[in-house]
Design a protein around this motif. Structure first.
Motif, mmCIF file in Angstrom:
data_model
loop_
_atom_site.group_PDB
_atom_site.id
_atom_site.type_symbol
_atom_site.label_atom_id
_atom_site.label_comp_id
_atom_site.label_asym_id
_atom_site.label_seq_id
_atom_site.Cartn_x
_atom_site.Cartn_y
_atom_site.Cartn_z
ATOM 1 N N GLY A 175 0.847 -1.184 0.000
ATOM 2 C CA GLY A 175 0.000 0.000 0.000
ATOM 3 C C GLY A 175 0.880 1.229 0.000
ATOM 4 O O GLY A 175 1.644 1.467 0.940
ATOM 5 N N TYR A 176 0.815 2.011 -1.058
ATOM 6 C CA TYR A 176 1.762 3.102 -1.284
ATOM 7 C C TYR A 176 1.539 4.253 -0.305
ATOM 8 O O TYR A 176 0.416 4.535 0.114
ATOM 9 C CB TYR A 176 1.620 3.595 -2.720
ATOM 10 N N ALA A 177 2.651 4.932 0.015
ATOM 11 C CA ALA A 177 2.616 6.123 0.874
ATOM 12 C C ALA A 177 1.776 5.860 2.112
ATOM 13 O O ALA A 177 0.886 6.636 2.462
ATOM 14 C CB ALA A 177 2.088 7.335 0.101
ATOM 15 N N ALA A 178 2.124 4.742 2.789
ATOM 16 C CA ALA A 178 1.303 4.281 3.913
ATOM 17 C C ALA A 178 1.813 4.773 5.258
ATOM 18 O O ALA A 178 1.429 4.244 6.297
ATOM 19 C CB ALA A 178 1.267 2.752 3.901
ATOM 20 N N GLY A 179 2.695 5.759 5.255
ATOM 21 C CA GLY A 179 3.221 6.292 6.497
ATOM 22 C C GLY A 179 4.730 6.357 6.464
ATOM 23 O O GLY A 179 5.381 5.978 5.483
ATOM 24 N N TRP B 202 -2.090 4.277 -0.170
ATOM 25 C CA TRP B 202 -2.627 2.932 0.011
ATOM 26 C C TRP B 202 -3.059 2.272 -1.292
ATOM 27 O O TRP B 202 -3.594 1.163 -1.271
ATOM 28 C CB TRP B 202 -3.759 2.903 1.040
ATOM 29 N N SER B 203 -2.813 2.914 -2.445
ATOM 30 C CA SER B 203 -3.010 2.229 -3.722
ATOM 31 C C SER B 203 -1.841 1.275 -3.947
ATOM 32 O O SER B 203 -0.770 1.420 -3.358
ATOM 33 C CB SER B 203 -3.098 3.236 -4.868
ATOM 34 N N GLU B 204 -2.016 0.313 -4.846
ATOM 35 C CA GLU B 204 -1.009 -0.733 -5.012
ATOM 36 C C GLU B 204 0.276 -0.217 -5.668
ATOM 37 O O GLU B 204 0.235 0.500 -6.669
ATOM 38 C CB GLU B 204 -1.568 -1.871 -5.861
ATOM 39 N N ILE C 47 10.889 0.788 -4.476
ATOM 40 C CA ILE C 47 9.447 0.777 -4.724
ATOM 41 C C ILE C 47 9.195 1.382 -6.096
ATOM 42 O O ILE C 47 9.858 2.351 -6.496
ATOM 43 C CB ILE C 47 8.672 1.576 -3.640
ATOM 44 N N TYR C 48 8.232 0.812 -6.806
ATOM 45 C CA TYR C 48 7.741 1.476 -8.010
ATOM 46 C C TYR C 48 6.260 1.768 -7.844
ATOM 47 O O TYR C 48 5.454 0.886 -7.542
ATOM 48 C CB TYR C 48 7.925 0.646 -9.272
ATOM 49 N N ALA C 49 5.910 3.037 -8.066
ATOM 50 C CA ALA C 49 4.516 3.477 -8.094
ATOM 51 C C ALA C 49 4.351 4.346 -9.327
ATOM 52 O O ALA C 49 5.118 5.293 -9.532
ATOM 53 C CB ALA C 49 4.161 4.261 -6.835
ATOM 54 N N ALA C 50 3.367 4.028 -10.148
ATOM 55 C CA ALA C 50 3.117 4.823 -11.349
ATOM 56 C C ALA C 50 2.776 6.252 -10.961
ATOM 57 O O ALA C 50 2.230 6.505 -9.880
ATOM 58 C CB ALA C 50 1.978 4.206 -12.151
ATOM 59 N N PRO C 51 3.102 7.227 -11.811
ATOM 60 C CA PRO C 51 2.761 8.624 -11.512
ATOM 61 C C PRO C 51 1.297 8.763 -11.128
ATOM 62 O O PRO C 51 0.415 8.208 -11.775
ATOM 63 C CB PRO C 51 3.069 9.346 -12.830
ATOM 64 N N GLY C 52 1.058 9.479 -10.032
ATOM 65 C CA GLY C 52 -0.306 9.709 -9.578
ATOM 66 C C GLY C 52 -0.851 8.672 -8.636
ATOM 67 O O GLY C 52 -1.972 8.816 -8.124
ATOM 68 N N THR C 53 -0.077 7.605 -8.360
ATOM 69 C CA THR C 53 -0.547 6.579 -7.425
ATOM 70 C C THR C 53 -0.825 7.213 -6.075
ATOM 71 O O THR C 53 0.031 7.880 -5.501
ATOM 72 C CB THR C 53 0.514 5.467 -7.270
ATOM 73 N N THR D 241 14.123 13.286 1.237
ATOM 74 C CA THR D 241 13.745 14.599 0.725
ATOM 75 C C THR D 241 12.839 14.515 -0.495
ATOM 76 O O THR D 241 12.374 15.535 -0.987
ATOM 77 C CB THR D 241 14.996 15.407 0.347
ATOM 78 N N GLN D 242 12.603 13.298 -1.014
ATOM 79 C CA GLN D 242 11.792 13.142 -2.225
ATOM 80 C C GLN D 242 10.352 12.826 -1.840
ATOM 81 O O GLN D 242 10.094 11.912 -1.060
ATOM 82 C CB GLN D 242 12.356 12.031 -3.099
ATOM 83 N N ALA D 243 9.415 13.572 -2.398
ATOM 84 C CA ALA D 243 7.999 13.383 -2.092
ATOM 85 C C ALA D 243 7.457 12.143 -2.788
ATOM 86 O O ALA D 243 7.993 11.690 -3.809
ATOM 87 C CB ALA D 243 7.193 14.610 -2.524
ATOM 88 N N SER D 244 6.396 11.578 -2.249
ATOM 89 C CA SER D 244 5.708 10.486 -2.918
ATOM 90 C C SER D 244 5.111 11.001 -4.225
ATOM 91 O O SER D 244 4.904 12.207 -4.400
ATOM 92 C CB SER D 244 4.612 9.919 -2.014
ATOM 93 N N VAL D 245 4.832 10.087 -5.162
ATOM 94 C CA VAL D 245 4.404 10.524 -6.494
ATOM 95 C C VAL D 245 3.075 11.264 -6.466
ATOM 96 O O VAL D 245 2.780 12.046 -7.381
ATOM 97 C CB VAL D 245 4.338 9.342 -7.479
#
Length: 489
Positions: free
Chosen positions: A340-344, A478-480, A469-475, A417-421
């Motif tokens: 679950g992305y950007a989960a904390g 808690w998205s996959e 971790i790989y998350a597509a742009p805009g994920t 220092t890098q923000a989640s997508v």
């Protein structure tokens, strides 16, 4: 209409020419003469410099080009593609020639590939001594060291030990203090006054130009000094000061007085040594000891323990060709799965599922071929080459599976220092590992239909661990997303 249709249906616009038919007999010399550059010293392209690493380019007449360099193995590294005018950069590693060759490629109206070469003089930093790479980094100009509170279970970072106490010096440690406990050890200092270095958040920055500076948790400078290293061979080749152990230390760090964090000899009445034996030095660890000349075996000496997470390049490559394998110690053997992305703040708390290396043969529906390659094994590994920027994946028996180029981008000096997508977490990742598609072990997005990402968020990178971790742009939160876990081979 036929010409227009050809442009619309071209399969590789990075190589298409927008020349008119009259220019179909384009030559290499004409391509080179119609290609002009300007060089700049900064990535914002504001300050022109004769040896600048940042380039703007233009073609005349306008033609779409690809710009690339070749490594020693003849592998292309694309600098720019798909435009008639644009920018690119050439930033060689230290010690490389300042005269750099690059190539321009286009197609004429008949589809023939036309290429030309150019040379440019660029800025290349002077090559560092190997030991300075470890101390001060090769890529970033400086390296930030903190107290290594993970060294011992008690969190101690400074204390005393029995000197020359065997091959494993840590077995001789008698006592140590945590950073915050150093305020109770000021009887060993020269002033008896706390300075701010008595904190786990204090830092010691070692620069590649021979300077050291120490800072408190707020970034206020405590003191500064100079350093040099002698006796470094990469192995334990330096004898103990009493001569009882021929292979005791890796070398000597010499500083001006008081240059390091809490620079005091234990029970020394405020003495600040200037020669420290190096007992460990790698991308993430620095252990020092001081023993006065003539100190015998098991006599009292002082030790210091520091750690660093700021040198991403050094940790990933080891300034050589460093091998990484699946980290089966991370999560009950699981090494790849979904999260679950950007989960904390602790990304691992969002992990939903994972597969062990051998279980990846049952996950080939996520690959682009559906065929096992040998990476589905705990013995599979990948290498990151410092000099060539090549990443290669291998089966357990050493057969190459695939390869590509890599680059660490947006590195935050060991800080998140890098923000989640999706922007929901401002301090999410340490940076990005960019690779050619399919370069790493099992490089597939989960439930991605064989998609091979090229930009991986770095969730951990030190001398021994790599988590991606790989998350597509805009994920969104808690998205996959997909995760990978590797360890030093």
């Amino acid at each position: 209409m036929v010409a227009a249709l050809g442009l619309l249906t071209a399969c590789d616009p990075s190589k298409d020419s927008i020349d008119m038919p009259g220019n179909s007999d384009l030559t290499s010399d004409q391509l080179a003469s119609g290609f002009t550059i300007k060089q700049y010293s900064d990535e914002t392209y504001t300050t022109e410099a004769a040896d600048g690493n940042y380039f703007t380019y233009a073609t005349s007449p306008a033609r779409v080009v690809k710009i690339y360099q070749l490594d020693d193995e003849g592998t292309e590294s694309v600098l720019a593609s798909g435009k008639a005018n644009g920018t690119f950069k050439i930033v060689p590693k230290r010690g490389n020639p300042s005269q750099q060759t690059f190539y321009i490629e286009t197609r004429d109206f008949n589809g023939n590939v036309i290429s030309a070469s150019k040379t440019a003089n660029v800025f290349v930093p002077q090559e560092l001594e190997p030991v300075v790479r470890w101390l001060a980094s090769d890529a970033y100009g400086s390296k930030t060291w903190k107290w290594d509170t993970e060294f011992r279970a008690d969190g101690a970072v400074w204390g005393n030990f029995g000197y020359a106490s065997g091959d494993d010096w840590t077995g001789g440690i008698w006592w140590g203090a945590k950073p915050e406990e150093l305020t109770g050890q000021l009887q060993h200092s020269d002033t008896g006054v706390a300075t701010g270095e008595e904190s786990a958040a204090a830092t010691m920055v070692i620069y590649d130009d021979g300077n050291i500076a120490c800072f408190d948790a707020g970034g206020n400078q405590i003191r500064k000094g100079k350093y040099s290293v002698s006796g470094w061979t990469g192995g334990k080749s330096q004898a103990s000061v009493d001569g009882s152990q021929a292979a005791w230390a890796y070398g000597t760090l010499t500083t001006t007085e008081g240059a390091i964090l809490f620079p005091f000899k234990i029970n020394g009445g405020g003495e600040k040594p200037t020669n420290f034996e190096i007992l460990q030095l790698d991308a993430s660890h620095l252990k020092l000891a001081y023993a006065a000349p003539g100190t015998g075996g098991w006599s009292e000496a002082t030790w210091w323990a520091f750690k660093s997470a700021s040198d991403g390049e050094g940790a990933l490559t080891g300034f050589d060709n460093k091998a990484w394998t699946w980290d089966t110690e991370f999560r009950s053997g699981a090494v790849w799965g979904n999260v679950g992305y950007a989960a904390g703040e602790d990304w691992t708390s969002g992990i939903w599922w994972g597969a062990k290396p051998e279980e990846l043969t049952g996950q080939l529906q996520h690959s682009d071929t559906g065929v096992a390659t040998g990476e589905e094994s705990a013995g599979a590994y990948m290498t990151f080459d410092w000099k060539t920027a090549a990443v290669k994946s291998f089966s357990a028996d050493g057969a190459e599976i695939r390869s590509g180029k890599f680059e660490i981008q947006n590195w935050g000096n060991g800080e998140k220092t890098q923000a989640s997508v999706d922007g929901s977490q401002a301090a999410w990742a340490y940076g990005t590992l960019h690779t050619d598609a399919g370069s790493i072990l099992f490089p597939f997005k989960i439930n991605g239909g064989g998609e091979k990402p090229t930009d991986f968020e770095i969730m951990q990178l030190d001398n021994d661990h790599l988590r991606l971790i790989y998350a597509a742009p805009g994920t969104g939160g808690w998205s996959e997303a997909t995760w990978w876990a590797f360890k030093k081979k």
